[in-house]
Scaffold this motif. Structure first.
Motif, short mmCIF file in Angstrom:
data_model
loop_
_atom_site.label_atom_id
_atom_site.label_comp_id
_atom_site.label_asym_id
_atom_site.label_seq_id
_atom_site.Cartn_x
_atom_site.Cartn_y
_atom_site.Cartn_z
N ARG A 100 7.78 -5.27 -0.06
CA ARG A 100 6.78 -5.96 -0.88
C ARG A 100 5.39 -5.51 -0.44
NH1 ARG A 100 3.74 -10.93 -0.94
NH2 ARG A 100 3.75 -11.91 -3.01
N THR A 101 4.63 -5.01 -1.39
CA THR A 101 3.27 -4.54 -1.11
C THR A 101 2.28 -5.23 -2.03
OG1 THR A 101 4.12 -2.37 -0.42
CG2 THR A 101 1.78 -2.53 -0.94
N THR A 102 1.24 -5.79 -1.43
CA THR A 102 0.14 -6.36 -2.20
C THR A 102 -1.16 -5.82 -1.61
OG1 THR A 102 -0.27 -8.29 -0.79
CG2 THR A 102 1.52 -8.49 -2.41
N SER A 103 -2.28 -6.30 -2.13
CA SER A 103 -3.57 -5.88 -1.57
C SER A 103 -3.81 -6.50 -0.20
CB SER A 103 -4.71 -6.27 -2.52
OG SER A 103 -4.74 -7.68 -2.69
N GLU A 104 -2.95 -7.47 0.19
CA GLU A 104 -3.13 -8.17 1.46
C GLU A 104 -2.10 -7.80 2.52
OE1 GLU A 104 -4.92 -12.20 -0.68
OE2 GLU A 104 -2.78 -12.07 -0.18
N THR A 105 -0.90 -7.43 2.08
CA THR A 105 0.17 -7.13 3.04
C THR A 105 1.07 -6.01 2.54
OG1 THR A 105 1.65 -8.79 2.07
CG2 THR A 105 0.29 -9.50 3.94
N ASP A 106 1.73 -5.36 3.49
CA ASP A 106 2.75 -4.34 3.20
C ASP A 106 3.92 -4.63 4.14
OD1 ASP A 106 4.25 -2.14 2.57
OD2 ASP A 106 2.80 -0.66 3.27
N ILE A 107 5.02 -5.11 3.56
CA ILE A 107 6.13 -5.61 4.37
C ILE A 107 7.44 -4.98 3.94
CG2 ILE A 107 7.42 -7.69 5.07
CD1 ILE A 107 4.88 -9.31 4.40
N SER A 108 8.23 -4.54 4.92
CA SER A 108 9.58 -4.06 4.65
C SER A 108 10.54 -4.75 5.61
CB SER A 108 9.67 -2.54 4.78
OG SER A 108 9.33 -2.14 6.09
N LEU A 109 11.69 -5.16 5.07
CA LEU A 109 12.64 -5.92 5.87
C LEU A 109 14.06 -5.52 5.49
CD1 LEU A 109 12.50 -9.70 6.67
CD2 LEU A 109 14.62 -8.69 5.92
N ALA A 110 14.90 -5.27 6.48
CA ALA A 110 16.32 -5.04 6.28
C ALA A 110 17.07 -6.13 7.04
CB ALA A 110 16.73 -3.66 6.79
N LEU A 111 18.05 -6.75 6.37
CA LEU A 111 18.76 -7.89 6.94
C LEU A 111 20.26 -7.71 6.77
CD1 LEU A 111 18.57 -10.87 8.07
CD2 LEU A 111 18.64 -11.60 5.67
#
Length: 197
Positions: A10-21
């Motif tokens: 998930r990428t926005t102008s505030e954060t860039d997050i990647s997650l594997a579960l």
């Protein structure tokens, strides 16, 4: 049984997050959010839930920790929802009471598809390390709504804010682990008289 894994970015102008579960892991995790105490909490969540998790979150920490923590909750909630799939054969409900020194925290979970958070933690300091304690509620709110789960957190006792927060993360890990567990008695059916969740 199919692997119950998910990968969310998930990428926005505030954060860039990647997650594997991986729900059926052994508790191995790598976590980097730029917030030390939050990393500790997420690693504890993975370890005590026996979830394998890889998470990298880059956020606008020059503003504050809000966006990074809240958006991580959104991504984790989505990852849980995706990994659980159609919920066939899982227990669906679980609760766990976690003691940690002075703190005693109850967490109850229903993977109902209906998001709701009931939050009752009494945190008395604004920060633990560089972690804003008001973000505990925002994190669990984001997880519960993105994951479409009913989530209750209740503080039964506790005075040390570090212990209260850590017990909450560990209680959630244990409750979620039990709720996502396959029950052979269900024979692959969904635990609902409606036939779907």
């Amino acid at each position: 049984m199919e692997d119950r894994k998910s990968s969310i970015a998930r990428t926005t102008s505030e954060t860039d997050i990647s997650l594997a579960l991986n729900l059926d892991g052994s508790g191995v995790s790598t976590v980097d959010t730029g917030i030390g105490f939050f990393d500790h909490m997420l690693k504890s969540f993975a370890k005590h839930g026996f979830f394998d998790m890889s998470l990298v979150a880059k956020g606008d920490l020059y503003v504050d920790s809000h966006h990074t923590i809240e958006d991580t909750g959104i991504v984790l909630g989505r990852a849980i929802k995706e990994a659980v799939g159609d919920k066939a054969g899982i227990r669906r409900y679980a609760s766990f009471t976690m003691p940690m020194d002075d703190a005693l925290i109850l967490c109850a979970v229903d993977l109902s598809g209906r998001p709701y958070l009931s939050y009752d933690l009494n945190l008395t300091v604004p920060k633990v390390g560089y972690f804003d304690t008001e973000m505990v509620r925002e994190f669990f709110y984001a997880v519960s709504y993105a994951g479409e789960m009913n989530l209750h957190l209740k503080q039964l006792s506790g005075t040390n804010n570090h212990h209260i927060i850590e017990a909450a993360f560990k209680a959630f890990a244990n409750a979620l682990s039990m709720a996502t567990r396959i029950d052979e008695r269900l024979k692959g059916e969904i635990l609902s008289t409606k036939g779907s969740l």
